[in-house]
Design a protein around this motif. Structure first.
Motif, PDB file in Angstrom:
ATOM      1  N   LEU A  27      -0.193  -9.387   4.293  1.00 10.71           N
ATOM      2  CA  LEU A  27       0.622  -8.269   3.820  1.00 10.71           C
ATOM      3  C   LEU A  27       0.504  -8.181   2.300  1.00 10.71           C
ATOM      4  CD1 LEU A  27       3.958  -8.412   5.868  1.00 10.71           C
ATOM      5  CD2 LEU A  27       2.018  -6.856   6.178  1.00 10.71           C
ATOM      6  N   THR A  28       0.406  -6.943   1.804  1.00 11.64           N
ATOM      7  CA  THR A  28       0.148  -6.715   0.390  1.00 11.64           C
ATOM      8  C   THR A  28       1.092  -5.656  -0.163  1.00 11.64           C
ATOM      9  OG1 THR A  28      -2.202  -7.242   0.680  1.00 11.64           O
ATOM     10  CG2 THR A  28      -1.609  -6.008  -1.290  1.00 11.64           C
ATOM     11  N   ARG A  29       1.786  -5.976  -1.239  1.00 11.91           N
ATOM     12  CA  ARG A  29       2.582  -4.964  -1.935  1.00 11.91           C
ATOM     13  C   ARG A  29       1.618  -4.174  -2.815  1.00 11.91           C
ATOM     14  NH1 ARG A  29       7.938  -8.760  -3.132  1.00 11.91           N
ATOM     15  NH2 ARG A  29       6.472 -10.003  -4.358  1.00 11.91           N
ATOM     16  N   ARG A  30       1.038  -3.116  -2.212  1.00 10.41           N
ATOM     17  CA  ARG A  30      -0.085  -2.415  -2.824  1.00 10.41           C
ATOM     18  C   ARG A  30       0.285  -1.786  -4.163  1.00 10.41           C
ATOM     19  NH1 ARG A  30      -4.434  -3.933  -1.020  1.00 10.41           N
ATOM     20  NH2 ARG A  30      -4.349  -3.011   1.052  1.00 10.41           N
ATOM     21  N   ASP A  31       1.494  -1.277  -4.286  1.00 11.72           N
ATOM     22  CA  ASP A  31       1.894  -0.668  -5.554  1.00 11.72           C
ATOM     23  C   ASP A  31       1.945  -1.712  -6.659  1.00 11.72           C
ATOM     24  OD1 ASP A  31       4.040  -1.833  -4.194  1.00 11.72           O
ATOM     25  OD2 ASP A  31       5.415  -0.157  -4.518  1.00 11.72           O
ATOM     26  N   LEU A  32       2.446  -2.899  -6.358  1.00 13.58           N
ATOM     27  CA  LEU A  32       2.498  -3.954  -7.376  1.00 13.58           C
ATOM     28  C   LEU A  32       1.105  -4.495  -7.686  1.00 13.58           C
ATOM     29  CD1 LEU A  32       5.713  -5.926  -6.353  1.00 13.58           C
ATOM     30  CD2 LEU A  32       5.466  -3.868  -7.753  1.00 13.58           C
ATOM     31  N   GLN A  33       0.266  -4.579  -6.673  1.00 12.67           N
ATOM     32  CA  GLN A  33      -1.118  -5.003  -6.909  1.00 12.67           C
ATOM     33  C   GLN A  33      -1.835  -3.997  -7.816  1.00 12.67           C
ATOM     34  OE1 GLN A  33      -3.940  -4.606  -3.720  1.00 12.67           O
ATOM     35  NE2 GLN A  33      -5.058  -6.449  -4.312  1.00 12.67           N
ATOM     36  N   ALA A  34      -1.636  -2.693  -7.550  1.00 13.07           N
ATOM     37  CA  ALA A  34      -2.287  -1.663  -8.350  1.00 13.07           C
ATOM     38  C   ALA A  34      -1.826  -1.721  -9.804  1.00 13.07           C
ATOM     39  CB  ALA A  34      -2.008  -0.284  -7.749  1.00 13.07           C
ATOM     40  N   GLN A  35      -0.532  -1.947 -10.006  1.00 13.30           N
ATOM     41  CA  GLN A  35      -0.020  -2.057 -11.370  1.00 13.30           C
ATOM     42  C   GLN A  35      -0.659  -3.241 -12.086  1.00 13.30           C
ATOM     43  OE1 GLN A  35       4.273  -2.279 -11.091  1.00 13.30           O
ATOM     44  NE2 GLN A  35       4.370  -0.431  -9.836  1.00 13.30           N
ATOM     45  N   ALA A  36      -0.812  -4.351 -11.377  1.00 15.41           N
ATOM     46  CA  ALA A  36      -1.441  -5.532 -11.976  1.00 15.41           C
ATOM     47  C   ALA A  36      -2.900  -5.261 -12.326  1.00 15.41           C
ATOM     48  CB  ALA A  36      -1.330  -6.721 -11.028  1.00 15.41           C
ATOM     49  N   LYS A  37      -3.603  -4.592 -11.428  1.00 15.91           N
ATOM     50  CA  LYS A  37      -5.010  -4.253 -11.702  1.00 15.91           C
ATOM     51  C   LYS A  37      -5.123  -3.382 -12.947  1.00 15.91           C
ATOM     52  CE  LYS A  37      -6.843  -4.354  -6.967  1.00 15.91           C
ATOM     53  NZ  LYS A  37      -7.434  -3.518  -5.897  1.00 15.91           N
ATOM     54  N   ASP A  38      -4.240  -2.382 -13.046  1.00 17.70           N
ATOM     55  CA  ASP A  38      -4.292  -1.463 -14.185  1.00 17.70           C
ATOM     56  C   ASP A  38      -4.097  -2.189 -15.507  1.00 17.70           C
ATOM     57  OD1 ASP A  38      -4.700   0.670 -12.494  1.00 17.70           O
ATOM     58  OD2 ASP A  38      -2.623   1.357 -12.517  1.00 17.70           O
ATOM     59  N   LYS A  39      -3.294  -3.252 -15.480  1.00 19.95           N
ATOM     60  CA  LYS A  39      -3.001  -4.005 -16.699  1.00 19.95           C
ATOM     61  C   LYS A  39      -3.842  -5.267 -16.826  1.00 19.95           C
ATOM     62  CE  LYS A  39       1.753  -2.278 -16.901  1.00 19.95           C
ATOM     63  NZ  LYS A  39       3.197  -2.622 -16.902  1.00 19.95           N
ATOM     64  N   ARG A  40      -4.830  -5.415 -15.903  1.00 19.68           N
ATOM     65  CA  ARG A  40      -5.720  -6.578 -15.908  1.00 19.68           C
ATOM     66  C   ARG A  40      -4.926  -7.879 -15.835  1.00 19.68           C
ATOM     67  NH1 ARG A  40     -10.870  -5.168 -17.154  1.00 19.68           N
ATOM     68  NH2 ARG A  40     -11.397  -7.280 -17.836  1.00 19.68           N
ATOM     69  N   ARG A  41      -3.914  -7.873 -14.960  1.00 19.76           N
ATOM     70  CA  ARG A  41      -3.068  -9.029 -14.745  1.00 19.76           C
ATOM     71  C   ARG A  41      -3.329  -9.630 -13.365  1.00 19.76           C
ATOM     72  NH1 ARG A  41       2.716  -6.644 -17.040  1.00 19.76           N
ATOM     73  NH2 ARG A  41       2.134  -6.665 -19.272  1.00 19.76           N
ATOM     74  N   PRO A  42      -2.882 -10.863 -13.116  1.00 18.48           N
ATOM     75  CA  PRO A  42      -3.051 -11.478 -11.792  1.00 18.48           C
ATOM     76  C   PRO A  42      -2.320 -10.678 -10.713  1.00 18.48           C
ATOM     77  CG  PRO A  42      -2.477 -13.140 -13.430  1.00 18.48           C
ATOM     78  CD  PRO A  42      -2.284 -11.810 -14.093  1.00 18.48           C
ATOM     79  N   TRP A  43      -2.723 -10.902  -9.464  1.00 21.37           N
ATOM     80  CA  TRP A  43      -2.202 -10.151  -8.324  1.00 21.37           C
ATOM     81  C   TRP A  43      -0.990 -10.817  -7.674  1.00 21.37           C
ATOM     82  CZ3 TRP A  43      -7.131  -8.861  -4.961  1.00 21.37           C
ATOM     83  CH2 TRP A  43      -8.024  -8.083  -5.735  1.00 21.37           C
ATOM     84  N   ASP A  44      -0.415 -11.838  -8.280  1.00 22.46           N
ATOM     85  CA  ASP A  44       0.580 -12.652  -7.588  1.00 22.46           C
ATOM     86  C   ASP A  44       1.728 -11.846  -6.986  1.00 22.46           C
ATOM     87  OD1 ASP A  44      -0.820 -14.187  -9.753  1.00 22.46           O
ATOM     88  OD2 ASP A  44       0.177 -15.864  -8.779  1.00 22.46           O
ATOM     89  N   LEU A  45       2.313 -10.931  -7.749  1.00 25.55           N
ATOM     90  CA  LEU A  45       3.440 -10.164  -7.224  1.00 25.55           C
ATOM     91  C   LEU A  45       3.035  -9.297  -6.044  1.00 25.55           C
ATOM     92  CD1 LEU A  45       5.499  -8.963 -10.336  1.00 25.55           C
ATOM     93  CD2 LEU A  45       6.151 -10.632  -8.601  1.00 25.55           C
ATOM     94  N   GLY A  46       1.788  -8.869  -6.031  1.00 23.80           N
ATOM     95  CA  GLY A  46       1.319  -8.033  -4.929  1.00 23.80           C
ATOM     96  C   GLY A  46       0.959  -8.806  -3.687  1.00 23.80           C
ATOM     97  N   LYS A  47       0.652 -10.081  -3.825  1.00 25.23           N
ATOM     98  CA  LYS A  47       0.097 -10.847  -2.709  1.00 25.23           C
ATOM     99  C   LYS A  47       0.949 -12.033  -2.250  1.00 25.23           C
ATOM    100  CE  LYS A  47      -3.997  -8.894  -1.870  1.00 25.23           C
ATOM    101  NZ  LYS A  47      -4.376  -8.411  -0.513  1.00 25.23           N
ATOM    102  N   ASP A  48       1.567 -12.741  -3.185  1.00 27.58           N
ATOM    103  CA  ASP A  48       2.220 -14.019  -2.859  1.00 27.58           C
ATOM    104  C   ASP A  48       3.731 -13.814  -2.763  1.00 27.58           C
ATOM    105  OD1 ASP A  48       2.949 -16.629  -2.515  1.00 27.58           O
ATOM    106  OD2 ASP A  48       2.010 -17.382  -4.340  1.00 27.58           O
TER     107      ASP A  48
END
Length: 232
Positions: A112-133
């Motif tokens: 399961l993936t919090r896609r909106d949080l993952q996308a925000q992390a990608k946009d800011k070149r940050r880790p995906w932790d909030l979107g994935k873990d």
């Protein structure tokens, strides 16, 4: 040794088909963009030089058949159906030819993936932790021992959402095979019994909502079921 100040949860245990014992979970590694069609639908290209990974805590494990609350902090939680590989022997700097000797078994899984949080992390070149873990984000069905499953070939992998098929592919579609992944990971980690590898998802990922019912299948493995409830 001093007495702990408080108790912490024991390692999650995964049932094993036909066995009295269970498989304790140590760590969870996840392969990113391991199906070209999924990478394309997300607007990405596959890195064919080497696989890449993200991780989840062992305590994100959620058993098949559960009903969970819609995840916290997201308006766009997505399903990702995956083959899960369970490591049953130490693997450190193994070759592709040695890699499969370290596999204990396989299972159906959903990342399961919090896609909106993952996308925000990608946009800011940050880790995906909030979107994935996050809690209950690594769903898994009972394990099937490797000898009973046989060789990984072109077995179908699919996911149904509320009775409609939304993901439908073959394990042979993976860009990086299971021995590729184990051999590569073992150059960076001492893989040990209890480690799980979620091997990536095919195309067709999409959102869940309260009331959604998921049914995952991989030929030769125990089916996976999950229900999504209301937010907490």
């Amino acid at each position: 040794m001093t007495k702990p100040l408080f108790d912490v949860p024991a390692a999650p245990q995964i049932p094993v088909l036909g066995q009295d014992g269970s498989f304790p979970v140590r760590r969870i590694f996840c392969v990113g963009r391991n199906y070209a069609a999924h990478a394309a639908e997300m607007g990405n290209e596959v890195d064919r030089e080497a696989p890449f990974y993200f991780t989840k805590s062992a305590h994100t494990i959620c058993h098949s058949g559960a009903s969970i609350a819609y995840p916290l902090g997201t308006q766009d939680c997505h399903f990702e159906m995956e083959l899960v590989v369970a490591i049953g022997a130490p693997a450190f700097r193994v070759s592709n030819g040695e890699a499969m000797q370290t596999v204990y078994g396989y299972a159906c899984g959903i990342d399961l993936t919090r896609r909106d949080l993952q996308a925000q992390a990608k946009d800011k070149r940050r880790p995906w932790d909030l979107g994935k873990d996050f809690e209950d984000s690594a769903i898994i069905a009972p394990l099937t021992p490797a000898a009973e499953f046989g060789e990984i070939a072109d077995q179908a992998i699919r996911l149904m959402l509320d009775g409609a098929t939304v993901q439908d592919a073959r394990l042979s579609d993976m860009v990086w095979s299971v021995p590729d992944v184990i051999a590569h990971l073992s150059q960076f980690y001492h893989l040990m019994p209890g480690d799980l590898i979620y091997t990536g998802t095919p195309a067709g990922v999409g959102p869940v909502k309260p009331g959604s019912k998921l049914h995952g299948q991989i030929e030769g493995l125990s089916d996976l079921f999950l229900s999504i409830g209301a937010p907490e």
